[in-house]
Design a protein around this motif. Structure first.
Motif, PDB file in Angstrom:
ATOM      1  N   MET A 171      35.309 -26.059  30.052  1.00  0.00           N
ATOM      2  CA  MET A 171      34.787 -25.461  28.808  1.00  0.00           C
ATOM      3  C   MET A 171      34.723 -26.523  27.727  1.00  0.00           C
ATOM      4  SD  MET A 171      33.835 -22.519  27.509  1.00  0.00           S
ATOM      5  CE  MET A 171      33.142 -22.330  25.882  1.00  0.00           C
ATOM      6  N   PRO A 172      33.503 -26.856  27.281  1.00  0.00           N
ATOM      7  CA  PRO A 172      33.395 -27.889  26.244  1.00  0.00           C
ATOM      8  C   PRO A 172      33.972 -27.407  24.924  1.00  0.00           C
ATOM      9  CG  PRO A 172      31.265 -26.928  26.718  1.00  0.00           C
ATOM     10  CD  PRO A 172      32.217 -26.325  27.693  1.00  0.00           C
ATOM     11  N   GLU A 173      34.366 -28.339  24.096  1.00  0.00           N
ATOM     12  CA  GLU A 173      34.980 -28.006  22.814  1.00  0.00           C
ATOM     13  C   GLU A 173      33.956 -27.351  21.888  1.00  0.00           C
ATOM     14  OE1 GLU A 173      37.192 -30.206  19.109  1.00  0.00           O
ATOM     15  OE2 GLU A 173      36.232 -31.383  20.680  1.00  0.00           O
ATOM     16  N   LEU A 174      34.406 -26.363  21.129  1.00  0.00           N
ATOM     17  CA  LEU A 174      33.507 -25.631  20.232  1.00  0.00           C
ATOM     18  C   LEU A 174      33.260 -26.466  18.974  1.00  0.00           C
ATOM     19  CD1 LEU A 174      32.160 -22.883  20.505  1.00  0.00           C
ATOM     20  CD2 LEU A 174      33.924 -21.948  19.031  1.00  0.00           C
ATOM     21  N   THR A 175      32.049 -26.991  18.848  1.00  0.00           N
ATOM     22  CA  THR A 175      31.687 -27.767  17.659  1.00  0.00           C
ATOM     23  C   THR A 175      30.417 -27.157  17.079  1.00  0.00           C
ATOM     24  OG1 THR A 175      30.357 -29.234  19.008  1.00  0.00           O
ATOM     25  CG2 THR A 175      32.615 -29.931  18.576  1.00  0.00           C
ATOM     26  N   PRO A 176      30.100 -27.464  15.802  1.00  0.00           N
ATOM     27  CA  PRO A 176      28.810 -26.992  15.270  1.00  0.00           C
ATOM     28  C   PRO A 176      27.651 -27.419  16.152  1.00  0.00           C
ATOM     29  CG  PRO A 176      30.164 -27.848  13.516  1.00  0.00           C
ATOM     30  CD  PRO A 176      30.927 -28.103  14.789  1.00  0.00           C
ATOM     31  N   ALA A 177      27.737 -28.634  16.737  1.00  0.00           N
ATOM     32  CA  ALA A 177      26.638 -29.108  17.580  1.00  0.00           C
ATOM     33  C   ALA A 177      26.428 -28.174  18.756  1.00  0.00           C
ATOM     34  CB  ALA A 177      26.929 -30.526  18.067  1.00  0.00           C
ATOM     35  N   LEU A 178      27.524 -27.752  19.394  1.00  0.00           N
ATOM     36  CA  LEU A 178      27.402 -26.869  20.560  1.00  0.00           C
ATOM     37  C   LEU A 178      26.849 -25.503  20.142  1.00  0.00           C
ATOM     38  CD1 LEU A 178      28.018 -26.521  23.599  1.00  0.00           C
ATOM     39  CD2 LEU A 178      30.145 -25.448  22.887  1.00  0.00           C
ATOM     40  N   ILE A 179      27.430 -24.952  19.039  1.00  0.00           N
ATOM     41  CA  ILE A 179      27.009 -23.622  18.591  1.00  0.00           C
ATOM     42  C   ILE A 179      25.513 -23.610  18.289  1.00  0.00           C
ATOM     43  CG2 ILE A 179      27.270 -21.895  16.761  1.00  0.00           C
ATOM     44  CD1 ILE A 179      30.162 -22.862  16.450  1.00  0.00           C
ATOM     45  N   TYR A 180      25.068 -24.578  17.469  1.00  0.00           N
ATOM     46  CA  TYR A 180      23.665 -24.552  17.044  1.00  0.00           C
ATOM     47  C   TYR A 180      22.741 -25.053  18.140  1.00  0.00           C
ATOM     48  CZ  TYR A 180      25.430 -23.370  12.468  1.00  0.00           C
ATOM     49  OH  TYR A 180      26.046 -22.724  11.437  1.00  0.00           O
ATOM     50  N   GLY A 181      23.252 -25.855  19.064  1.00  0.00           N
ATOM     51  CA  GLY A 181      22.440 -26.254  20.215  1.00  0.00           C
ATOM     52  C   GLY A 181      22.081 -25.052  21.060  1.00  0.00           C
ATOM     53  N   VAL A 182      23.088 -24.234  21.345  1.00  0.00           N
ATOM     54  CA  VAL A 182      22.844 -23.012  22.127  1.00  0.00           C
ATOM     55  C   VAL A 182      21.908 -22.082  21.351  1.00  0.00           C
ATOM     56  CG1 VAL A 182      23.940 -20.986  23.131  1.00  0.00           C
ATOM     57  CG2 VAL A 182      24.999 -23.225  23.391  1.00  0.00           C
ATOM     58  N   THR A 183      22.127 -22.002  20.009  1.00  0.00           N
ATOM     59  CA  THR A 183      21.223 -21.195  19.177  1.00  0.00           C
ATOM     60  C   THR A 183      19.781 -21.667  19.330  1.00  0.00           C
ATOM     61  OG1 THR A 183      23.011 -21.076  17.574  1.00  0.00           O
ATOM     62  CG2 THR A 183      20.860 -20.329  16.840  1.00  0.00           C
ATOM     63  N   GLY A 184      19.599 -22.993  19.273  1.00  0.00           N
ATOM     64  CA  GLY A 184      18.249 -23.546  19.380  1.00  0.00           C
ATOM     65  C   GLY A 184      17.597 -23.180  20.696  1.00  0.00           C
ATOM     66  N   ILE A 185      18.360 -23.298  21.784  1.00  0.00           N
ATOM     67  CA  ILE A 185      17.799 -22.964  23.104  1.00  0.00           C
ATOM     68  C   ILE A 185      17.445 -21.480  23.154  1.00  0.00           C
ATOM     69  CG2 ILE A 185      18.355 -22.790  25.549  1.00  0.00           C
ATOM     70  CD1 ILE A 185      20.009 -25.350  25.192  1.00  0.00           C
ATOM     71  N   ALA A 186      18.332 -20.633  22.601  1.00  0.00           N
ATOM     72  CA  ALA A 186      18.066 -19.187  22.602  1.00  0.00           C
ATOM     73  C   ALA A 186      16.799 -18.881  21.803  1.00  0.00           C
ATOM     74  CB  ALA A 186      19.263 -18.444  22.021  1.00  0.00           C
ATOM     75  N   VAL A 187      16.675 -19.496  20.609  1.00  0.00           N
ATOM     76  CA  VAL A 187      15.494 -19.231  19.776  1.00  0.00           C
ATOM     77  C   VAL A 187      14.230 -19.695  20.483  1.00  0.00           C
ATOM     78  CG1 VAL A 187      14.352 -19.889  17.630  1.00  0.00           C
ATOM     79  CG2 VAL A 187      16.744 -19.229  17.596  1.00  0.00           C
ATOM     80  N   PHE A 188      14.313 -20.863  21.135  1.00  0.00           N
ATOM     81  CA  PHE A 188      13.148 -21.368  21.878  1.00  0.00           C
ATOM     82  C   PHE A 188      12.755 -20.381  22.973  1.00  0.00           C
ATOM     83  CE2 PHE A 188      11.047 -23.798  25.172  1.00  0.00           C
ATOM     84  CZ  PHE A 188      10.148 -24.552  24.447  1.00  0.00           C
ATOM     85  N   ALA A 189      13.766 -19.875  23.709  1.00  0.00           N
ATOM     86  CA  ALA A 189      13.479 -18.941  24.800  1.00  0.00           C
ATOM     87  C   ALA A 189      12.842 -17.660  24.267  1.00  0.00           C
ATOM     88  CB  ALA A 189      14.769 -18.621  25.559  1.00  0.00           C
ATOM     89  N   ILE A 190      13.383 -17.152  23.147  1.00  0.00           N
ATOM     90  CA  ILE A 190      12.828 -15.933  22.549  1.00  0.00           C
ATOM     91  C   ILE A 190      11.359 -16.157  22.179  1.00  0.00           C
ATOM     92  CG2 ILE A 190      12.985 -14.382  20.565  1.00  0.00           C
ATOM     93  CD1 ILE A 190      16.041 -15.114  20.589  1.00  0.00           C
ATOM     94  N   GLY A 191      11.094 -17.316  21.551  1.00  0.00           N
ATOM     95  CA  GLY A 191       9.727 -17.628  21.157  1.00  0.00           C
ATOM     96  C   GLY A 191       8.801 -17.721  22.358  1.00  0.00           C
ATOM     97  N   LEU A 192       9.312 -18.329  23.448  1.00  0.00           N
ATOM     98  CA  LEU A 192       8.502 -18.497  24.658  1.00  0.00           C
ATOM     99  C   LEU A 192       8.132 -17.142  25.246  1.00  0.00           C
ATOM    100  CD1 LEU A 192       7.557 -21.011  26.173  1.00  0.00           C
ATOM    101  CD2 LEU A 192       9.512 -20.761  27.686  1.00  0.00           C
ATOM    102  N   VAL A 193       9.125 -16.263  25.361  1.00  0.00           N
ATOM    103  CA  VAL A 193       8.858 -14.921  25.885  1.00  0.00           C
ATOM    104  C   VAL A 193       7.834 -14.226  24.989  1.00  0.00           C
ATOM    105  CG1 VAL A 193       9.852 -12.669  26.375  1.00  0.00           C
ATOM    106  CG2 VAL A 193      11.126 -14.724  26.940  1.00  0.00           C
ATOM    107  N   GLY A 194       8.045 -14.341  23.653  1.00  0.00           N
ATOM    108  CA  GLY A 194       7.138 -13.686  22.720  1.00  0.00           C
ATOM    109  C   GLY A 194       5.718 -14.209  22.851  1.00  0.00           C
ATOM    110  N   ALA A 195       5.577 -15.550  22.978  1.00  0.00           N
ATOM    111  CA  ALA A 195       4.241 -16.133  23.050  1.00  0.00           C
ATOM    112  C   ALA A 195       3.522 -15.676  24.308  1.00  0.00           C
ATOM    113  CB  ALA A 195       4.338 -17.656  23.013  1.00  0.00           C
ATOM    114  N   LEU A 196       4.277 -15.449  25.385  1.00  0.00           N
ATOM    115  CA  LEU A 196       3.642 -15.041  26.636  1.00  0.00           C
ATOM    116  C   LEU A 196       3.381 -13.543  26.681  1.00  0.00           C
ATOM    117  CD1 LEU A 196       5.553 -17.226  29.223  1.00  0.00           C
ATOM    118  CD2 LEU A 196       3.156 -17.379  28.635  1.00  0.00           C
ATOM    119  N   CYS A 197       4.254 -12.761  26.088  1.00  0.00           N
ATOM    120  CA  CYS A 197       4.185 -11.304  26.273  1.00  0.00           C
ATOM    121  C   CYS A 197       3.561 -10.551  25.100  1.00  0.00           C
ATOM    122  CB  CYS A 197       5.575 -10.743  26.558  1.00  0.00           C
ATOM    123  SG  CYS A 197       6.247 -11.352  28.106  1.00  0.00           S
ATOM    124  N   ALA A 198       3.593 -11.130  23.886  1.00  0.00           N
ATOM    125  CA  ALA A 198       3.063 -10.388  22.745  1.00  0.00           C
ATOM    126  C   ALA A 198       1.552 -10.255  22.882  1.00  0.00           C
ATOM    127  CB  ALA A 198       3.417 -11.091  21.452  1.00  0.00           C
TER     128      ALA A 198
END
Lengths: 99, 326
Positions: free
Chosen positions: A1-28
């Protein structure tokens, strides 16, 4: 388990937001919403780059990714403006066809 | 897990993801755009936490502010041409043919695979690996400015920034061509509160925009953030009808569009002689040149963004438009 840092938190956020956008662009089906989804993708990518520039201790981050993201934001607003103009035109043409 | 600010980070991250989902799933398009604007502002806040204030300013001003205005304007136009302007709430757009379930599943699987790959790459990559920061810090004294991001944008990677200006120019040309002869939606009624708001905020915005530009040499800020803030002046002027673009103003507008990019390229060519390459500013004039370029690029960005918001080229029609007061 990697250490919880702002970089990790916001990195995962970025990937999640990208994925949401990708699904939206394909399905909307609504055009405006599809542009919105692509915009979400770009913000997600920005998150990843800003995270890559983050340093611990955070006083001197890497300025090159920052400059790249700023460039990306300006290019994105240009692309969005053209896409929205196309949408306005399309909608007007369709409204004329219906009338 | 010692830092209490991490709790704030987690909450902010959760809010950002939730707003992203909400802005795509809510039925009303107006609400979707408002949620998107909130999402952008919270993302900017997250980037402040990641010690990227320049990027946060750009995202808040351009990525959220100007983009939000563009989206709202387009929604207004769509409601006008479909005749749903006065209906509240407007009927939601029902798709003619719903997406078949297999297509949705295939899309979901595809997106899942890409996301998994991205996540694996991100978690597997060494955090805070070697970057360009030592190189930039080493070369900073020669750049003419004290702020590293401005040094990268206007000196070390000036080609990127020049091309960025060209992209903006291409966008405004494309928008003018696409919207040629398109009828304009009637301006929304704004009321007295807006007029008072515009009167109070216009001078303040001009000061803030100029300050951002000036400060950019040594602290977060710069041409793009300042330009976007000044573009807000144009948006307010256009919305409040204090300025109505006329066909005769097109010449000035065109000059304003190319001013920044033109001077930027001109300086690059001028310094290129005498054994130097393009953008290798002579050290004693570097700060002057960078500030000159930034100031003119700011004007061009402000005018171009306002023109992108206005949309149509101001040709001789009953009502016309195209640029902000330069």
């Amino acid at each position: 388990m990697p250490e919880l840092t702002p970089a990790l938190i916001y990195g995962v956020t970025g990937i999640a937001v990208f994925a949401i956008g990708l699904v939206g662009a394909l399905c909307a089906q609504d055009r405006l919403r599809r542009v919105l989804a692509l915009k979400l993708c770009s913000v997600g990518a920005g998150f990843i780059l800003v995270v890559a520039a983050w340093r611990d201790p955070p006083d001197a981050p890497d300025p090159v990714p920052h400059a790249l993201v700023i460039t990306g934001i300006v290019v994105m607003v240009s692309a969005t403006a053209v896409a929205l103009a196309l949408i306005r035109r399309l909608q007007s043409l369709e409204a004329e066809d219906d009338a | 897990m010692t830092d209490p600010v991490l709790v704030f980070d987690l909450l902010l991250a959760a809010a950002v993801v939730a707003l992203a989902v909400a802005s795509l799933s809510v039925r009303d398009l107006f609400m979707a755009i408002v949620l998107f604007i909130t999402f952008g502002l919270l993302s900017a806040l997250a980037w402040v936490r990641l010690s990227a204030p320049d990027v946060a300013l750009a995202e808040a001003a351009i990525g959220t502010g100007v983009t939000g205005a563009l989206l709202l304007k387009t929604l207004h136009h769509l409601r006008y041409v479909t005749g749903t302007l006065d209906r509240d709430p407007p009927p939601s757009v029902t798709p003619a043919t719903p997406v078949p379930a297999p297509v949705i599943w295939a899309n979901a699987a595809f997106c899942g695979l890409i996301t998994l790959g991205l996540a694996a790459a991100f978690l597997g990559a060494p955090q805070a690996g070697p970057g360009f920061d030592p190189l930039v810090a080493e070369a900073l004294p020669a750049s003419g400015v004290e702020h590293p991001v401005t040094a990268v944008l206007l000196n070390f990677r000036a080609y990127d920034t020049l091309m960025e200006g060209v992209v903006l120019l291409a966008a405004v040309i494309a928008v003018w061509q696409i919207e040629r002869g398109l009828s304009d939606a009637p301006a929304p009624a704004l009321g007295e509160i807006f007029d008072g708001f515009a009167r109070l905020t216009l001078p303040a915005i001009v000061v803030v925009g100029t300050y951002l530009l000036w400060k950019g040499a040594e602290a977060p800020g710069g041409a793009f953030q300042g330009g976007a803030v000044l573009a807000a002046v144009g948006l307010l002027l256009l919305l409040s009808r204090l300025y109505v673009p006329q066909p005769a103003h097109r010449g000035v507008a065109r000059w304003a569009f190319v001013l920044g990019t033109g001077v930027f390229a001109g300086v690059a060519l001028l310094v290129a002689g005498g054994g130097r390459v393009a953008f290798e500013y002579p050290a004693e004039h570097a700060k002057t040149l960078i500030l000159l370029i930034e100031a003119l690029v700011t004007i061009s960005i402000a005018v171009t963004l306002a023109a992108l918001f206005h949309g149509r080229e101001p040709v001789a029609l009953p009502s016309s438009g195209g640029k902000k007061d330069a």
